[in-house]
Design a protein around this motif. Structure first.
Motif, PDB file in Angstrom:
ATOM      1  N   MET A   1      38.856  -3.037 -23.422  1.00 33.99           N
ATOM      2  CA  MET A   1      39.661  -3.866 -22.522  1.00 33.99           C
ATOM      3  C   MET A   1      39.667  -5.324 -22.956  1.00 33.99           C
ATOM      4  SD  MET A   1      41.655  -3.735 -19.976  1.00 33.99           S
ATOM      5  CE  MET A   1      41.272  -2.153 -19.223  1.00 33.99           C
ATOM      6  N   THR A   2      38.541  -5.788 -23.510  1.00 32.66           N
ATOM      7  CA  THR A   2      38.490  -7.172 -23.978  1.00 32.66           C
ATOM      8  C   THR A   2      39.449  -7.388 -25.133  1.00 32.66           C
ATOM      9  OG1 THR A   2      36.176  -7.298 -23.320  1.00 32.66           O
ATOM     10  CG2 THR A   2      36.985  -8.985 -24.843  1.00 32.66           C
ATOM     11  N   ARG A   3      39.494  -6.415 -26.033  1.00 29.14           N
ATOM     12  CA  ARG A   3      40.399  -6.525 -27.162  1.00 29.14           C
ATOM     13  C   ARG A   3      41.852  -6.553 -26.678  1.00 29.14           C
ATOM     14  NH1 ARG A   3      39.110  -4.478 -32.490  1.00 29.14           N
ATOM     15  NH2 ARG A   3      37.545  -3.152 -31.497  1.00 29.14           N
ATOM     16  N   ALA A   4      42.179  -5.708 -25.705  1.00 27.51           N
ATOM     17  CA  ALA A   4      43.533  -5.696 -25.155  1.00 27.51           C
ATOM     18  C   ALA A   4      43.870  -7.036 -24.518  1.00 27.51           C
ATOM     19  CB  ALA A   4      43.675  -4.567 -24.132  1.00 27.51           C
ATOM     20  N   ALA A   5      42.918  -7.649 -23.832  1.00 25.26           N
ATOM     21  CA  ALA A   5      43.156  -8.942 -23.201  1.00 25.26           C
ATOM     22  C   ALA A   5      43.402 -10.025 -24.243  1.00 25.26           C
ATOM     23  CB  ALA A   5      41.962  -9.314 -22.320  1.00 25.26           C
ATOM     24  N   VAL A   6      42.636  -9.976 -25.335  1.00 23.58           N
ATOM     25  CA  VAL A   6      42.823 -10.964 -26.406  1.00 23.58           C
ATOM     26  C   VAL A   6      44.212 -10.822 -27.020  1.00 23.58           C
ATOM     27  CG1 VAL A   6      42.028 -11.677 -28.690  1.00 23.58           C
ATOM     28  CG2 VAL A   6      40.359 -11.161 -26.897  1.00 23.58           C
ATOM     29  N   LEU A   7      44.625  -9.594 -27.292  1.00 19.51           N
ATOM     30  CA  LEU A   7      45.935  -9.353 -27.889  1.00 19.51           C
ATOM     31  C   LEU A   7      47.059  -9.739 -26.926  1.00 19.51           C
ATOM     32  CD1 LEU A   7      45.160  -5.920 -29.565  1.00 19.51           C
ATOM     33  CD2 LEU A   7      45.735  -8.032 -30.770  1.00 19.51           C
ATOM     34  N   ALA A   8      46.875  -9.419 -25.637  1.00 21.17           N
ATOM     35  CA  ALA A   8      47.886  -9.788 -24.650  1.00 21.17           C
ATOM     36  C   ALA A   8      47.995 -11.309 -24.534  1.00 21.17           C
ATOM     37  CB  ALA A   8      47.553  -9.169 -23.300  1.00 21.17           C
ATOM     38  N   GLY A   9      46.854 -11.978 -24.553  1.00 20.15           N
ATOM     39  CA  GLY A   9      46.876 -13.438 -24.503  1.00 20.15           C
ATOM     40  C   GLY A   9      47.553 -14.042 -25.716  1.00 20.15           C
ATOM     41  N   TYR A  10      47.316 -13.434 -26.880  1.00 25.18           N
ATOM     42  CA  TYR A  10      47.954 -13.911 -28.110  1.00 25.18           C
ATOM     43  C   TYR A  10      49.470 -13.728 -28.023  1.00 25.18           C
ATOM     44  CZ  TYR A  10      48.440 -14.668 -33.167  1.00 25.18           C
ATOM     45  OH  TYR A  10      48.791 -15.153 -34.408  1.00 25.18           O
ATOM     46  N   ALA A  11      49.903 -12.573 -27.524  1.00 25.56           N
ATOM     47  CA  ALA A  11      51.340 -12.328 -27.366  1.00 25.56           C
ATOM     48  C   ALA A  11      51.947 -13.311 -26.375  1.00 25.56           C
ATOM     49  CB  ALA A  11      51.578 -10.891 -26.906  1.00 25.56           C
ATOM     50  N   LEU A  12      51.248 -13.556 -25.267  1.00 29.44           N
ATOM     51  CA  LEU A  12      51.741 -14.499 -24.266  1.00 29.44           C
ATOM     52  C   LEU A  12      51.866 -15.905 -24.847  1.00 29.44           C
ATOM     53  CD1 LEU A  12      52.511 -14.877 -21.273  1.00 29.44           C
ATOM     54  CD2 LEU A  12      50.106 -15.393 -20.821  1.00 29.44           C
ATOM     55  N   LEU A  13      50.877 -16.285 -25.638  1.00 28.51           N
ATOM     56  CA  LEU A  13      50.916 -17.605 -26.270  1.00 28.51           C
ATOM     57  C   LEU A  13      52.105 -17.728 -27.216  1.00 28.51           C
ATOM     58  CD1 LEU A  13      49.451 -20.322 -26.824  1.00 28.51           C
ATOM     59  CD2 LEU A  13      48.220 -19.154 -28.656  1.00 28.51           C
ATOM     60  N   MET A  14      52.336 -16.687 -28.033  1.00 23.40           N
ATOM     61  CA  MET A  14      53.436 -16.714 -28.994  1.00 23.40           C
ATOM     62  C   MET A  14      54.794 -16.683 -28.293  1.00 23.40           C
ATOM     63  SD  MET A  14      52.091 -16.946 -32.006  1.00 23.40           S
ATOM     64  CE  MET A  14      50.839 -17.975 -31.208  1.00 23.40           C
ATOM     65  N   GLY A  15      54.858 -16.029 -27.144  1.00 19.89           N
ATOM     66  CA  GLY A  15      56.140 -15.874 -26.466  1.00 19.89           C
ATOM     67  C   GLY A  15      56.511 -16.992 -25.529  1.00 19.89           C
ATOM     68  N   THR A  16      55.539 -17.817 -25.114  1.00 23.19           N
ATOM     69  CA  THR A  16      55.821 -18.845 -24.115  1.00 23.19           C
ATOM     70  C   THR A  16      55.515 -20.266 -24.589  1.00 23.19           C
ATOM     71  OG1 THR A  16      53.620 -18.492 -23.145  1.00 23.19           O
ATOM     72  CG2 THR A  16      55.451 -17.243 -22.211  1.00 23.19           C
ATOM     73  N   LEU A  17      54.283 -20.530 -24.981  1.00 21.86           N
ATOM     74  CA  LEU A  17      53.907 -21.900 -25.342  1.00 21.86           C
ATOM     75  C   LEU A  17      54.320 -22.270 -26.764  1.00 21.86           C
ATOM     76  CD1 LEU A  17      52.463 -24.531 -24.691  1.00 21.86           C
ATOM     77  CD2 LEU A  17      50.310 -23.461 -25.419  1.00 21.86           C
ATOM     78  N   ALA A  18      54.057 -21.391 -27.726  1.00 21.94           N
ATOM     79  CA  ALA A  18      54.325 -21.703 -29.132  1.00 21.94           C
ATOM     80  C   ALA A  18      55.780 -22.078 -29.400  1.00 21.94           C
ATOM     81  CB  ALA A  18      53.890 -20.535 -30.019  1.00 21.94           C
ATOM     82  N   PRO A  19      56.767 -21.386 -28.816  1.00 17.50           N
ATOM     83  CA  PRO A  19      58.155 -21.768 -29.115  1.00 17.50           C
ATOM     84  C   PRO A  19      58.515 -23.181 -28.652  1.00 17.50           C
ATOM     85  CG  PRO A  19      58.060 -20.069 -27.412  1.00 17.50           C
ATOM     86  CD  PRO A  19      56.707 -20.152 -28.011  1.00 17.50           C
ATOM     87  N   TYR A  20      57.945 -23.630 -27.530  1.00 21.03           N
ATOM     88  CA  TYR A  20      58.221 -24.999 -27.093  1.00 21.03           C
ATOM     89  C   TYR A  20      57.603 -26.013 -28.055  1.00 21.03           C
ATOM     90  CZ  TYR A  20      59.982 -23.236 -22.640  1.00 21.03           C
ATOM     91  OH  TYR A  20      60.727 -22.602 -21.673  1.00 21.03           O
ATOM     92  N   LEU A  21      56.413 -25.715 -28.545  1.00 19.07           N
ATOM     93  CA  LEU A  21      55.780 -26.610 -29.515  1.00 19.07           C
ATOM     94  C   LEU A  21      56.577 -26.650 -30.813  1.00 19.07           C
ATOM     95  CD1 LEU A  21      52.022 -25.641 -28.985  1.00 19.07           C
ATOM     96  CD2 LEU A  21      53.247 -27.633 -28.071  1.00 19.07           C
ATOM     97  N   LEU A  22      57.043 -25.483 -31.260  1.00 17.74           N
ATOM     98  CA  LEU A  22      57.815 -25.442 -32.500  1.00 17.74           C
ATOM     99  C   LEU A  22      59.153 -26.153 -32.344  1.00 17.74           C
ATOM    100  CD1 LEU A  22      58.174 -24.455 -35.396  1.00 17.74           C
ATOM    101  CD2 LEU A  22      59.012 -22.277 -34.484  1.00 17.74           C
ATOM    102  N   ALA A  23      59.795 -25.985 -31.193  1.00 16.17           N
ATOM    103  CA  ALA A  23      61.099 -26.611 -30.971  1.00 16.17           C
ATOM    104  C   ALA A  23      61.007 -28.136 -30.996  1.00 16.17           C
ATOM    105  CB  ALA A  23      61.690 -26.143 -29.647  1.00 16.17           C
ATOM    106  N   ARG A  24      59.818 -28.673 -30.669  1.00 15.85           N
ATOM    107  CA  ARG A  24      59.646 -30.131 -30.657  1.00 15.85           C
ATOM    108  C   ARG A  24      59.103 -30.679 -31.970  1.00 15.85           C
ATOM    109  NH1 ARG A  24      56.722 -30.671 -24.681  1.00 15.85           N
ATOM    110  NH2 ARG A  24      58.497 -29.900 -23.448  1.00 15.85           N
ATOM    111  N   ALA A  25      58.860 -29.824 -32.946  1.00 18.78           N
ATOM    112  CA  ALA A  25      58.311 -30.273 -34.229  1.00 18.78           C
ATOM    113  C   ALA A  25      59.298 -31.218 -34.917  1.00 18.78           C
ATOM    114  CB  ALA A  25      58.009 -29.075 -35.127  1.00 18.78           C
ATOM    115  N   SER A  26      58.790 -32.301 -35.458  1.00 18.64           N
ATOM    116  CA  SER A  26      59.646 -33.329 -36.057  1.00 18.64           C
ATOM    117  C   SER A  26      60.236 -32.913 -37.397  1.00 18.64           C
ATOM    118  CB  SER A  26      58.840 -34.621 -36.245  1.00 18.64           C
ATOM    119  OG  SER A  26      57.726 -34.394 -37.101  1.00 18.64           O
ATOM    120  N   TRP A  27      59.671 -31.889 -38.030  1.00 23.44           N
ATOM    121  CA  TRP A  27      60.124 -31.516 -39.367  1.00 23.44           C
ATOM    122  C   TRP A  27      61.195 -30.436 -39.370  1.00 23.44           C
ATOM    123  CZ3 TRP A  27      59.461 -26.367 -40.220  1.00 23.44           C
ATOM    124  CH2 TRP A  27      58.511 -25.707 -39.433  1.00 23.44           C
TER     125      TRP A  27
END
Length: 304
Positions: A1-27
């Protein structure tokens, strides 16, 4: 279950927070090709980590500690430890089918989008054969229309189309610059990237990554074609041509030099920012390639 939580958290991070950070990248606008790679990497990472999270969440308890290798062994797909005599339970089947659906559904959407786009391009080429006039000096087909427009029909039998109004308002240098832009779309097979991003957006509607990837990639593909055209043509010629054809409409499944992002692109062409060094571009590509591998390492590593 811990492994599933880590993977789910990673997917959530990639799907929600990471795209906003990438969209604001200056390069991003300074290195559009690398930026496209980054968006594709995020999408692949979300799919892989989401599928693996579902797999580990749905695995029966003995299999959780064995990871994917344990599941495949239990189903008789790998050799090693003795295969369990009992038939696979519904949880075992769900642990295979649901994660597979996360991967296969976007793939099926991509096939559907590609088939429809190919059919639309075929209809457009058939129409061009009736109403268009070949212009071999430009490697294009001319159609009568009162609005200046230049666009391409990519695919196995690519065509570049120029309206008669565009021939009237563009100088020879401007026309050749914007034609180079369209040929860059064809040579770079940009329609395949656009189809892949569109399929991801339709497969995961409402996901910030899907929305931002579709918006950003459409503009970045045009910028990548601009950069290719600038290798052999003056900036002023390309910018003037983009201004003249900005209002031109393109058929479905075509790619045109105009569009809603024309103003941003014209400013970028006339006042370019310094491009990032090769090390930065290489780092982006390597990071984009490594991001989908990390959830695989988490899933196949020692039990958590």
């Amino acid at each position: 279950m811990t492994r599933a939580a880590v993977l789910a958290g990673y997917a959530l991070l990639m799907g929600t927070l990471a795209p906003y950070l990438l969209a604001r990248a200056s390069w991003l606008h300074r290195a559009p090709t690398a930026a496209i790679t980054a968006w594709l990497g995020l999408a692949a990472t979300f799919v892989v980590s989401g599928a693996l999270a579902l797999s580990h969440l749905l695995l029966a308890e003995p299999h959780v500690h064995d990871g994917l290798v344990g599941l495949l062994t239990a189903c008789g797909l790998m050799t090693g430890d003795p295969v369990r005599a009992a038939s696979p339970t519904p949880a075992d089947l769900a642990a295979v089918l649901l994660p597979a659906a996360v991967v296969l559904f976007p793939a099926l959407v991509l096939v559907r989008i590609s088939w429809r786009a190919r059919r639309a391009r075929r209809r457009q080429r058939d129409m061009l054969a009736l109403v268009g006039s070949p212009a071999p000096q430009y490697g294009a087909t001319v159609v009568e229309h009162e609005v200046p427009a230049v666009y391409c029909l990519p695919g196995r039998a690519p065509r570049v189309v120029v309206t008669s109004a565009a021939l009237r308002v563009l100088s020879d240098e401007q026309l050749r610059a914007v034609l180079a832009h369209e040929h860059a779309h064809i040579a770079g097979r940009h329609h395949l990237v656009r189809a892949a991003v569109e399929a991801f957006a339709r497969a995961f509607p409402g996901l910030p990554l899907a929305r931002l990837a579709r918006e950003q990639t459409a503009l970045l593909l045009e910028m990548a074609a601009d950069d290719r055209a600038l290798r052999g043509h003056p900036r002023e010629a390309l910018a003037a041509a983009m201004y003249e054809v900005a209002a031109g409409q393109t058929p479905h499944a075509a790619m045109g030099a105009g569009g809603s992002g024309s103003l941003v692109r014209i400013r970028r062409v006339l006042d370019p920012y310094p491009k990032p060094g090769r090390a930065t571009g290489l780092a982006v590509v390597l990071t984009s390639a490594a991001a989908p591998v990390l959830p695989l390492l988490i899933a196949c590593g020692p039990g958590v």
